[in-house]
Design a protein around this motif. Structure first.
Motif, PDB file in Angstrom:
ATOM      1  N   ILE A 312       0.845  -1.279   0.162  1.00  0.00           N
ATOM      2  CA  ILE A 312      -0.036  -0.073   0.272  1.00  0.00           C
ATOM      3  C   ILE A 312       0.952   1.481   0.116  1.00  0.00           C
ATOM      4  CG2 ILE A 312      -1.599   1.270   1.656  1.00  0.00           C
ATOM      5  CD1 ILE A 312      -2.954  -1.224   2.281  1.00  0.00           C
ATOM      6  N   LEU A 313       1.402   1.294   0.843  1.00  0.00           N
ATOM      7  CA  LEU A 313       2.855   2.322   0.736  1.00  0.00           C
ATOM      8  C   LEU A 313       3.733   2.686  -0.269  1.00  0.00           C
ATOM      9  CD1 LEU A 313       4.286   4.477   2.691  1.00  0.00           C
ATOM     10  CD2 LEU A 313       5.723   3.010   3.212  1.00  0.00           C
ATOM     11  N   ASN A 314       4.334   0.997  -1.005  1.00  0.00           N
ATOM     12  CA  ASN A 314       4.671   1.810  -2.328  1.00  0.00           C
ATOM     13  C   ASN A 314       3.875   2.173  -3.521  1.00  0.00           C
ATOM     14  OD1 ASN A 314       6.952   0.311  -1.137  1.00  0.00           O
ATOM     15  ND2 ASN A 314       6.545  -1.052  -1.776  1.00  0.00           N
ATOM     16  N   LEU A 315       2.699   1.806  -3.271  1.00  0.00           N
ATOM     17  CA  LEU A 315       1.721   2.092  -3.571  1.00  0.00           C
ATOM     18  C   LEU A 315       1.440   3.352  -3.742  1.00  0.00           C
ATOM     19  CD1 LEU A 315      -1.248   1.335  -5.822  1.00  0.00           C
ATOM     20  CD2 LEU A 315      -2.412   0.822  -4.539  1.00  0.00           C
ATOM     21  N   GLN A 316       0.847   3.999  -2.900  1.00  0.00           N
ATOM     22  CA  GLN A 316       0.720   5.857  -3.131  1.00  0.00           C
ATOM     23  C   GLN A 316       1.987   6.389  -2.628  1.00  0.00           C
ATOM     24  OE1 GLN A 316       0.057   4.965   1.648  1.00  0.00           O
ATOM     25  NE2 GLN A 316      -1.703   5.221   1.547  1.00  0.00           N
ATOM     26  N   MET A 317       3.397   6.215  -2.830  1.00  0.00           N
ATOM     27  CA  MET A 317       4.394   7.053  -2.677  1.00  0.00           C
ATOM     28  C   MET A 317       4.402   6.785  -4.982  1.00  0.00           C
ATOM     29  SD  MET A 317       5.951   8.362  -0.390  1.00  0.00           S
ATOM     30  CE  MET A 317       6.702   8.799  -1.466  1.00  0.00           C
ATOM     31  N   ARG A 318       4.160   5.853  -5.363  1.00  0.00           N
ATOM     32  CA  ARG A 318       3.743   5.974  -7.121  1.00  0.00           C
ATOM     33  C   ARG A 318       3.251   7.124  -7.262  1.00  0.00           C
ATOM     34  NH1 ARG A 318       4.656  -0.243  -6.536  1.00  0.00           N
ATOM     35  NH2 ARG A 318       2.474   0.217  -7.410  1.00  0.00           N
ATOM     36  N   ARG A 319       1.951   7.128  -6.818  1.00  0.00           N
ATOM     37  CA  ARG A 319       0.584   8.215  -7.418  1.00  0.00           C
ATOM     38  C   ARG A 319       1.264   9.586  -6.704  1.00  0.00           C
ATOM     39  NH1 ARG A 319      -1.235  10.799  -9.758  1.00  0.00           N
ATOM     40  NH2 ARG A 319      -3.318  10.960  -9.688  1.00  0.00           N
ATOM     41  N   PHE A 320       2.039   9.525  -5.457  1.00  0.00           N
ATOM     42  CA  PHE A 320       2.079  10.783  -5.494  1.00  0.00           C
ATOM     43  C   PHE A 320       3.451  11.470  -6.189  1.00  0.00           C
ATOM     44  CE2 PHE A 320       6.101  12.731  -2.804  1.00  0.00           C
ATOM     45  CZ  PHE A 320       5.262  13.861  -2.575  1.00  0.00           C
ATOM     46  N   GLU A 321       3.974  11.160  -6.506  1.00  0.00           N
ATOM     47  CA  GLU A 321       5.376  10.988  -7.527  1.00  0.00           C
ATOM     48  C   GLU A 321       4.833  11.165  -8.506  1.00  0.00           C
ATOM     49  OE1 GLU A 321       8.534   7.930  -7.063  1.00  0.00           O
ATOM     50  OE2 GLU A 321       8.901   8.419  -5.251  1.00  0.00           O
ATOM     51  N   GLN A 322       4.092  10.337  -9.419  1.00  0.00           N
ATOM     52  CA  GLN A 322       3.659  10.723 -10.902  1.00  0.00           C
ATOM     53  C   GLN A 322       2.769  12.080 -10.880  1.00  0.00           C
ATOM     54  OE1 GLN A 322       1.191   7.645 -11.427  1.00  0.00           O
ATOM     55  NE2 GLN A 322       2.704   5.806 -12.001  1.00  0.00           N
ATOM     56  N   TYR A 323       1.835  13.085 -10.019  1.00  0.00           N
ATOM     57  CA  TYR A 323       0.981  13.308  -9.242  1.00  0.00           C
ATOM     58  C   TYR A 323       1.893  14.599  -9.042  1.00  0.00           C
ATOM     59  CZ  TYR A 323      -2.231  16.694  -7.216  1.00  0.00           C
ATOM     60  OH  TYR A 323      -2.812  18.395  -6.832  1.00  0.00           O
ATOM     61  N   LEU A 324       3.522  14.776  -8.490  1.00  0.00           N
ATOM     62  CA  LEU A 324       4.412  15.374  -8.384  1.00  0.00           C
ATOM     63  C   LEU A 324       4.952  16.225  -9.341  1.00  0.00           C
ATOM     64  CD1 LEU A 324       5.285  17.498  -6.088  1.00  0.00           C
ATOM     65  CD2 LEU A 324       7.354  15.252  -5.379  1.00  0.00           C
ATOM     66  N   ASP A 325       5.564  15.230 -10.504  1.00  0.00           N
ATOM     67  CA  ASP A 325       6.181  15.490 -11.682  1.00  0.00           C
ATOM     68  C   ASP A 325       4.782  16.217 -12.633  1.00  0.00           C
ATOM     69  OD1 ASP A 325       7.906  13.994 -10.693  1.00  0.00           O
ATOM     70  OD2 ASP A 325       8.320  12.554 -11.599  1.00  0.00           O
ATOM     71  N   GLN A 326       3.191  15.895 -12.340  1.00  0.00           N
ATOM     72  CA  GLN A 326       2.901  16.759 -13.096  1.00  0.00           C
ATOM     73  C   GLN A 326       2.438  17.708 -13.631  1.00  0.00           C
ATOM     74  OE1 GLN A 326      -1.491  14.948 -12.668  1.00  0.00           O
ATOM     75  NE2 GLN A 326      -2.257  15.641 -15.128  1.00  0.00           N
ATOM     76  N   ALA A 327       2.060  18.225 -11.647  1.00  0.00           N
ATOM     77  CA  ALA A 327       2.058  19.788 -11.509  1.00  0.00           C
ATOM     78  C   ALA A 327       3.097  20.350 -11.964  1.00  0.00           C
ATOM     79  CB  ALA A 327       1.859  19.631  -9.487  1.00  0.00           C
ATOM     80  N   ILE A 328       4.535  19.767 -11.587  1.00  0.00           N
ATOM     81  CA  ILE A 328       5.707  20.893 -11.725  1.00  0.00           C
ATOM     82  C   ILE A 328       5.633  20.799 -13.104  1.00  0.00           C
ATOM     83  CG2 ILE A 328       7.636  20.778 -11.908  1.00  0.00           C
ATOM     84  CD1 ILE A 328       8.259  19.319  -9.109  1.00  0.00           C
ATOM     85  N   ARG A 329       5.542  20.162 -14.090  1.00  0.00           N
ATOM     86  CA  ARG A 329       5.551  20.125 -15.320  1.00  0.00           C
ATOM     87  C   ARG A 329       4.435  21.077 -16.317  1.00  0.00           C
ATOM     88  NH1 ARG A 329       2.355  17.435 -19.162  1.00  0.00           N
ATOM     89  NH2 ARG A 329       1.451  15.682 -17.860  1.00  0.00           N
ATOM     90  N   ILE A 330       2.882  20.961 -15.836  1.00  0.00           N
ATOM     91  CA  ILE A 330       2.229  21.825 -15.744  1.00  0.00           C
ATOM     92  C   ILE A 330       2.248  23.971 -14.926  1.00  0.00           C
ATOM     93  CG2 ILE A 330      -0.350  22.344 -15.810  1.00  0.00           C
ATOM     94  CD1 ILE A 330      -0.412  19.812 -15.319  1.00  0.00           C
TER      95      ILE A 330
END
Length: 381
Positions: A312-330
């Motif tokens: 669960i922690l790994n799943l949450q961290m992968r989703r968090f890192e994807q979201y962080l990258d998208q926020a910075i890119r936009i």
């Protein structure tokens, strides 16, 4: 026509070029060695003489390059002691080679050494990296924006008809970004560049401009200039002038009334969309972007019964890192990461990444009327 062979071609020896003069591009802030006075380079009169505007005075004087140094390299002359020989002037050697930033990380240009007198717009720079024998090994590729306009661009490097490097990004005004590299041997592979660029406005994107650049090896070595912000000689190409970007948006604005009238008075028609002409960086993504990310596991997976705590922690961290990258890119300013309270493992793991991230200006986990203590607010630089 004889084919260019990079293995037998001998590029200009850096030692034979006047790199001393190239250290003083227009806009460089300098100090006079003997007096400590300051000024700004406004033109290069010849290989050995600069035209310098004195700070605080509306006067320009010709100066030999041996009598000035870049302001950041100035070392005051030691005062002679009576009865002892006058010490030699302590002029430091050129600074060591700049450590390149990571690919895809925009860098804000410092203003201590370089003042923009006349913008050169959106530029490409090929920064040579040399082998031990002094021959070029490769070129680091930079995009430079010395305007005060924020832009979005698409960059593609071709070898013949084959695309070997693609990069799309937002680049704020007075920033530069390393986007990849090109090998010296690839100069024999008919390299060319396609680049699209448009202003990033508040509510929508500006009009997109497109340029193509064919890189011919023998002329490549003549395009040497001290690039803004990089402060060292590179192979330099001006892609989009500042006035081109401004004029494109003015034309777009003047045509808006006609466009609105047409849309109101004609029937909808089918529209052929050419994939290659569509921007890879949609401005509307910013408007549709959700500034909240809820990492509760029930929002991430339908069935969590087969997942242990580590999964669960790994799943949450992968989703968090994807979201962080998208926020910075936009290019959003801030977001809220909802992690809940619990034992704090997820919150601590998120904080560890945020503390080390170069694009995070600050973050805090304070009480919020909506989230309580179960969310971290992140502000981007």
């Amino acid at each position: 026509m004889e084919k260019f062979n990079p293995r037998t071609f001998e590029p200009p020896n850096p030692q034979t070029l006047n790199f001393q003069a190239m250290r003083f591009p227009i806009g460089t802030k300098v100090k006079f060695i003997h007096t400590g006075d300051e000024g700004t380079v406004v033109s290069l009169l010849d290989a050995e003489t600069l035209n310098v505007r004195i700070t605080g005075d509306d006067m320009e004087i010709p100066v030999n390059i041996e009598n000035v140094v870049p302001a950041g390299q100035y070392v005051a002359a030691a005062q002679p002691i009576k009865g002892k020989p006058k010490p030699q002037m302590n002029i430091p050697p050129p600074p060591p080679r700049h450590v390149p930033p990571a690919v895809g990380v925009p860098v804000k240009a410092g203003n201590a050494q370089y003042a923009i007198i006349k913008s050169m717009g959106i530029q490409l720079a090929f920064d040579p990296i040399y082998k031990e024998d002094g021959s070029p090994e490769k070129y680091l590729i930079y995009v430079i924006n010395d305007t005060r306009m924020d832009v979005v661009y698409n960059f593609t490097l071709f070898m013949g008809k084959r695309a070997v490097l693609e990069h799309s990004s937002k680049l704020n005004g007075l920033h530069y970004e390393r986007i990849g590299e090109m090998l010296f041997d690839q100069l024999n592979d008919s390299p060319s560049v396609e680049m699209e660029c448009w202003r990033l406005l508040t509510d929508e994107g500006g009009k997109k401009l497109k340029k193509e650049l064919n890189i011919k090896a023998k002329t490549f070595f003549t395009k040497v200039l001290t690039a803004p912000f990089l402060d060292r000689p590179v192979h330099h190409f001006r892609m989009f002038e500042k006035h081109e970007l401004e004029l494109a948006d003015e034309k777009e604005a003047s045509a808006e009334d006609l466009k609105s009238y047409t849309e109101r008075n004609i029937q909808p028609q089918s529209k052929i969309i050419h994939h290659q002409s569509e921007p890879r960086h949609e401005v509307k993504q910013m408007a549709e972007f959700n500034p909240e990310l809820d990492l509760h596991v029930e929002n991430l997976v339908k069935d969590q019964r087969k997942l242990n705590n580590a999964d669960i922690l790994n799943l949450q961290m992968r989703r968090f890192e994807q979201y962080l990258d998208q926020a910075i890119r936009i290019g959003v300013d801030r977001v809220f990461i909802i992690h809940g309270v619990g034992e704090g493992k997820l919150k601590n793991a998120i904080a560890t990444i945020l503390m080390q991230h170069p694009h995070v200006k600050t973050f805090k986990n304070e009480y919020h009327a909506r989230y309580g203590y179960g969310a971290t607010e992140v502000e981007f630089s």
